[in-house]
Design a protein around this motif. Structure first.
Motif: not given
Length: 385
Positions: A147-157, A159-161, A298-306
């Motif tokens: 019942g959780r969200s299936p969204i798993i963001e790629p992350g920093v690595q 994003a660096a590529l 910037v999107r890969a930084l650990p910030l809230p989504t909005p």
């Protein structure tokens, strides 16, 4: 019955050596008491020991006169076809059997239990072993079942590529269209492979090869036609028809054929649309690639989504304005950078959904932001330059 004369008890000597029966070998007396004690008769009977000892093969002279054992062999002192109670076949006592003649000393020890397997508490969280095996599910599938969200963001690595590939596109576009082909082909190959894995289809070599072949055809058609966008549309139409014909010739189930058709068409369309970088102006490609690079980092930084999305758009607009000032676009670079960043964030979101894994993040998560931004770079570049 004949009467025998009674032998009185007084004539009995308990310490007198008993004579062996007739036919037994006679023991010779010894003059030396020590020698006699050394060759004292030893008891050769079978005993039940408290510890299991390895069997000792009997000597040849001991087995020379043993009778052959046939169908009526003796099993543990019992004549017949079945062993006596407390004995196994072959005369050996069963585990835990106690000989009444020997008491506790005659109790045989049962075999030691096998060591227990190590606990799975410290190991990976796999389920118990089954006959059919446990199906491995992805993190997104497990999250959906819970019942959780299936969204798993790629992350920093990833994003660096993406940033490295975006900078290569920006530098190559400033050099010329033929230099731009090199990083563009790499982007199209990663896009074709990542989309099939994002849809849970792996291996799909034929679909990946078909999509990548369509991207190469679009690149060649663009260079041959003077970078006209009609080459992209023509290649896309031909490849959709080719994918449809190939899926119709498949012998799979109708549902699988439809699923494969949609995945093949979408992969080929994304790889071919990425050729829009080759059809756009060089300045627009440089500004758009720099804006996508900054937005993904910037999107890969650990910030809230909005907050992360807002910061990404603002950073992309600022990077576009700076790149526009360097390439001669001026303030229009901010609008181009913001538009490219919106498409890149959509591609980033798509790469985080449904079947995310490490392979997906390093293919679709790297390529989709840049591939999705290609139409915005072409259209806004045509309108603003």
């Amino acid at each position: 019955m004949t009467d025998q004369p009674y032998q009185g008890y007084d004539g009995y000597d308990p310490y007198r050596q008993q004579q062996p029966p007739q036919g037994w070998p006679q023991q010779q007396p010894y003059d030396d008491p020590q020698a006699a004690q050394q060759y004292t008769q030893q008891w050769q009977g079978q005993t039940w020991e408290t510890q299991v000892q390895p069997p000792v093969p009997p000597a040849a002279e001991e087995t020379a006169y043993m009778p052959s054992q046939g169908a009526g062999a003796v099993y543990g002192g019992h004549q017949g076809g079945a062993p006596a109670a407390g004995y196994q076949q072959g005369g050996a006592p069963a585990a835990g059997y106690q000989d009444p003649a020997w008491g506790d000393a005659g109790r045989t020890q049962p075999p030691a239990p096998a060591p227990a397997p190590p606990s799975d508490a410290a190991g990976p969280g796999y389920g118990p072993a089954t006959v059919a095996g446990n199906a491995r599910i992805t993190d997104a599938q497990r999250a959906r079942l819970e019942g959780r969200s299936p969204i798993i963001e790629p992350g920093v690595q990833p994003a660096a590529l993406t940033a490295v590939l975006g900078l290569l596109l920006a530098v190559a576009a400033a050099i010329g269209p033929y230099a731009l082909v090199v990083p563009l082909v790499a982007l199209q190959a990663v896009t074709a492979a990542g989309w099939f894995r994002l849809n849970g289809m792996w291996p799909a070599r034929q679909g990946i090869a078909l999509a990548f072949a369509g991207a190469l055809t679009a690149d060649v058609a663009l260079l041959a036609s003077g970078r006209t966008p009609a080459a992209i549309l023509g290649t896309l139409g031909v490849w959709v028809l080719l994918a449809l014909v190939l899926q119709l010739r498949s012998h799979a189930d109708p549902d699988e054929r439809m699923y494969g058709l949609m995945a093949t068409v979408a992969s080929a369309a994304l790889a071919i649309v990425a050729s829009g970088y080759l059809a756009a102006h060089g300045e627009a490609v440089t500004v758009g690639a720099v804006a996508v690079t900054v937005a993904v980092l910037v999107r890969a930084l650990p910030l809230p989504t909005p907050a992360s999305v807002t910061a990404s758009l603002l950073a992309a607009a600022g990077a576009g304005a700076l790149a526009g000032a360097l390439t001669g676009m001026g303030a229009a670079g901010a609008l181009l950078g913001a538009g490219a960043a919106v498409c890149a964030l959509i591609g980033h979101r798509v790469a985080s959904y449904d079947y995310p894994s490490r392979f997906v993040h390093f293919t679709a998560g790297v390529a989709l932001p840049l591939a999705a931004a290609a139409p915005a770079v072409y259209l806004l570049g045509r309108a603003l330059v």
